[in-house]
Design a protein around this motif. Structure first.
Motif, PDB file in Angstrom:
ATOM      1  N   PRO A   1       0.825  -1.215   0.000  1.00 38.99           N
ATOM      2  CA  PRO A   1       0.000   0.000   0.000  1.00 38.99           C
ATOM      3  C   PRO A   1       0.857   1.261   0.000  1.00 38.99           C
ATOM      4  O   PRO A   1       1.895   1.322   0.653  1.00 38.99           O
ATOM      5  N   PHE A   2       0.383   2.230  -0.744  1.00 42.56           N
ATOM      6  CA  PHE A   2       1.055   3.528  -0.798  1.00 42.56           C
ATOM      7  C   PHE A   2       0.692   4.281   0.473  1.00 42.56           C
ATOM      8  O   PHE A   2      -0.474   4.504   0.766  1.00 42.56           O
ATOM      9  N   THR A   3       1.704   4.667   1.260  1.00 40.76           N
ATOM     10  CA  THR A   3       1.432   5.342   2.531  1.00 40.76           C
ATOM     11  C   THR A   3       1.901   6.789   2.564  1.00 40.76           C
ATOM     12  O   THR A   3       1.373   7.587   3.321  1.00 40.76           O
ATOM     13  N   SER A   4       2.908   7.117   1.744  1.00 33.91           N
ATOM     14  CA  SER A   4       3.384   8.491   1.738  1.00 33.91           C
ATOM     15  C   SER A   4       4.237   8.725   0.494  1.00 33.91           C
ATOM     16  O   SER A   4       4.616   7.786  -0.196  1.00 33.91           O
ATOM     17  N   PHE A   5       4.526   9.988   0.241  1.00 32.02           N
ATOM     18  CA  PHE A   5       5.377  10.331  -0.890  1.00 32.02           C
ATOM     19  C   PHE A   5       6.732   9.652  -0.729  1.00 32.02           C
ATOM     20  O   PHE A   5       7.270   9.572   0.368  1.00 32.02           O
ATOM     21  N   VAL A   6       7.251   9.159  -1.836  1.00 35.87           N
ATOM     22  CA  VAL A   6       8.546   8.483  -1.821  1.00 35.87           C
ATOM     23  C   VAL A   6       9.589   9.452  -2.367  1.00 35.87           C
ATOM     24  O   VAL A   6       9.423  10.025  -3.437  1.00 35.87           O
ATOM     25  N   LEU A   7      10.656   9.634  -1.614  1.00 29.71           N
ATOM     26  CA  LEU A   7      11.769  10.436  -2.096  1.00 29.71           C
ATOM     27  C   LEU A   7      12.421   9.669  -3.241  1.00 29.71           C
ATOM     28  O   LEU A   7      12.902   8.546  -3.041  1.00 29.71           O
ATOM     29  N   PRO A   8      12.430  10.226  -4.447  1.00 24.15           N
ATOM     30  CA  PRO A   8      12.966   9.474  -5.587  1.00 24.15           C
ATOM     31  C   PRO A   8      14.432   9.094  -5.401  1.00 24.15           C
ATOM     32  O   PRO A   8      15.274   9.955  -5.204  1.00 24.15           O
ATOM     33  N   GLY A   9      14.689   7.803  -5.422  1.00 27.86           N
ATOM     34  CA  GLY A   9      16.066   7.332  -5.420  1.00 27.86           C
ATOM     35  C   GLY A   9      16.698   7.137  -4.067  1.00 27.86           C
ATOM     36  O   GLY A   9      17.889   7.391  -3.893  1.00 27.86           O
ATOM     37  N   THR A  10      15.950   6.641  -3.117  1.00 29.99           N
ATOM     38  CA  THR A  10      16.513   6.345  -1.807  1.00 29.99           C
ATOM     39  C   THR A  10      17.618   5.287  -1.922  1.00 29.99           C
ATOM     40  O   THR A  10      18.590   5.313  -1.184  1.00 29.99           O
ATOM     41  N   THR A  11      17.449   4.367  -2.869  1.00 29.05           N
ATOM     42  CA  THR A  11      18.477   3.359  -3.149  1.00 29.05           C
ATOM     43  C   THR A  11      19.000   3.584  -4.566  1.00 29.05           C
ATOM     44  O   THR A  11      18.360   4.268  -5.372  1.00 29.05           O
ATOM     45  N   LEU A  12      20.130   2.991  -4.876  1.00 25.72           N
ATOM     46  CA  LEU A  12      20.688   3.122  -6.220  1.00 25.72           C
ATOM     47  C   LEU A  12      19.731   2.564  -7.271  1.00 25.72           C
ATOM     48  O   LEU A  12      19.481   3.194  -8.305  1.00 25.72           O
ATOM     49  N   MET A  13      19.162   1.391  -7.020  1.00 27.16           N
ATOM     50  CA  MET A  13      18.228   0.810  -7.987  1.00 27.16           C
ATOM     51  C   MET A  13      16.963   1.658  -8.083  1.00 27.16           C
ATOM     52  O   MET A  13      16.411   1.837  -9.174  1.00 27.16           O
ATOM     53  N   GLY A  14      16.502   2.163  -6.962  1.00 25.19           N
ATOM     54  CA  GLY A  14      15.345   3.047  -6.987  1.00 25.19           C
ATOM     55  C   GLY A  14      15.624   4.270  -7.840  1.00 25.19           C
ATOM     56  O   GLY A  14      14.788   4.703  -8.639  1.00 25.19           O
ATOM     57  N   ALA A  15      16.806   4.840  -7.694  1.00 26.02           N
ATOM     58  CA  ALA A  15      17.181   6.012  -8.473  1.00 26.02           C
ATOM     59  C   ALA A  15      17.199   5.684  -9.969  1.00 26.02           C
ATOM     60  O   ALA A  15      16.720   6.470 -10.791  1.00 26.02           O
ATOM     61  N   ARG A  16      17.731   4.526 -10.318  1.00 24.31           N
ATOM     62  CA  ARG A  16      17.770   4.131 -11.727  1.00 24.31           C
ATOM     63  C   ARG A  16      16.359   4.012 -12.307  1.00 24.31           C
ATOM     64  O   ARG A  16      16.103   4.437 -13.435  1.00 24.31           O
ATOM     65  N   VAL A  17      15.465   3.428 -11.528  1.00 26.68           N
ATOM     66  CA  VAL A  17      14.084   3.271 -12.003  1.00 26.68           C
ATOM     67  C   VAL A  17      13.388   4.630 -12.082  1.00 26.68           C
ATOM     68  O   VAL A  17      12.646   4.895 -13.026  1.00 26.68           O
ATOM     69  N   HIS A  18      13.650   5.508 -11.125  1.00 23.79           N
ATOM     70  CA  HIS A  18      13.038   6.841 -11.172  1.00 23.79           C
ATOM     71  C   HIS A  18      13.517   7.640 -12.383  1.00 23.79           C
ATOM     72  O   HIS A  18      12.744   8.426 -12.948  1.00 23.79           O
ATOM     73  N   VAL A  19      14.751   7.453 -12.801  1.00 24.51           N
ATOM     74  CA  VAL A  19      15.224   8.116 -14.016  1.00 24.51           C
ATOM     75  C   VAL A  19      14.383   7.640 -15.207  1.00 24.51           C
ATOM     76  O   VAL A  19      13.924   8.447 -16.026  1.00 24.51           O
ATOM     77  N   VAL A  20      14.145   6.353 -15.293  1.00 23.70           N
ATOM     78  CA  VAL A  20      13.317   5.811 -16.369  1.00 23.70           C
ATOM     79  C   VAL A  20      11.894   6.376 -16.268  1.00 23.70           C
ATOM     80  O   VAL A  20      11.289   6.741 -17.282  1.00 23.70           O
ATOM     81  N   ARG A  21      11.375   6.483 -15.058  1.00 26.53           N
ATOM     82  CA  ARG A  21      10.026   7.036 -14.856  1.00 26.53           C
ATOM     83  C   ARG A  21       9.944   8.469 -15.364  1.00 26.53           C
ATOM     84  O   ARG A  21       8.995   8.835 -16.055  1.00 26.53           O
ATOM     85  N   THR A  22      10.961   9.280 -15.069  1.00 23.66           N
ATOM     86  CA  THR A  22      10.912  10.680 -15.489  1.00 23.66           C
ATOM     87  C   THR A  22      11.067  10.818 -17.006  1.00 23.66           C
ATOM     88  O   THR A  22      10.437  11.686 -17.611  1.00 23.66           O
TER      89      THR A  22
END
Length: 158
Positions: free
Chosen positions: A94-115
């Motif tokens: 479940p989505f509970t709050s805004f996610v800071l884009p790129g908390t992890t390296l893989m998260g950051a890579r995926v957020h770049v693709v999202r943007t």
């Protein structure tokens, strides 16, 4: 002396100028495809890799459709994408709050693709406004950015 580059380029049915909105869209989708393929090299999940590679193939179909060539993004493509989004949203929880884009390296890579996906969607908005087109392409790109947000959450919220 520097030779000037031609300001026109080939498009199905003739030539257009390089600043044509469709050419800008193709550039955004081309970058998106490259970013997705780059991302697949960092993923350990083979099924996710295959799903993303299938999306890249569909992005080529999308570009062909916008160019006036063969290919069409249809309802089934959107339905398949929405099923994939649902699957990864369930994995993310479940989505509970805004996610800071790129908390992890893989998260950051995926957020770049999202943007980059969002930029492609906006580029298509300009194409659609000037030339018309398919609302399914809008929906597909919009849901695609939702998919990448869900995948990023999986990495960032571990």
């Amino acid at each position: 002396m520097i030779k000037e580059q031609p300001l026109d380029t080939d498009l199905v049915g003739g030539k257009t100028i390089k600043t044509d909105e469709r050419i800008v869209f193709f550039g955004a989708v081309d970058e998106l495809s490259a970013r997705i393929m780059e991302l697949t090299h960092y993923l350990e999940d083979v099924k996710m890799q295959m799903e993303l590679k299938k999306i890249v193939s569909l992005l080529s179909v999308m570009m062909a459709e916008v160019a006036g060539g063969c290919g069409h993004i249809g309802d089934r493509h959107l339905t398949e994408l929405m099923e994939t989004v649902k699957k990864y949203e369930e994995i993310a929880g479940p989505f509970t709050s805004f996610v800071l884009p790129g908390t992890t390296l893989m998260g950051a890579r995926v957020h770049v693709v999202r943007t980059v996906t969002r930029r492609a969607e906006l580029a298509y908005a300009v194409v659609y406004e000037k030339y018309g087109g398919s609302k399914l392409i809008f929906e597909y790109l919009n849901k695609l950015s939702t998919l990448f947000y869900a995948i990023a959450r999986i990495f960032d919220e571990k």
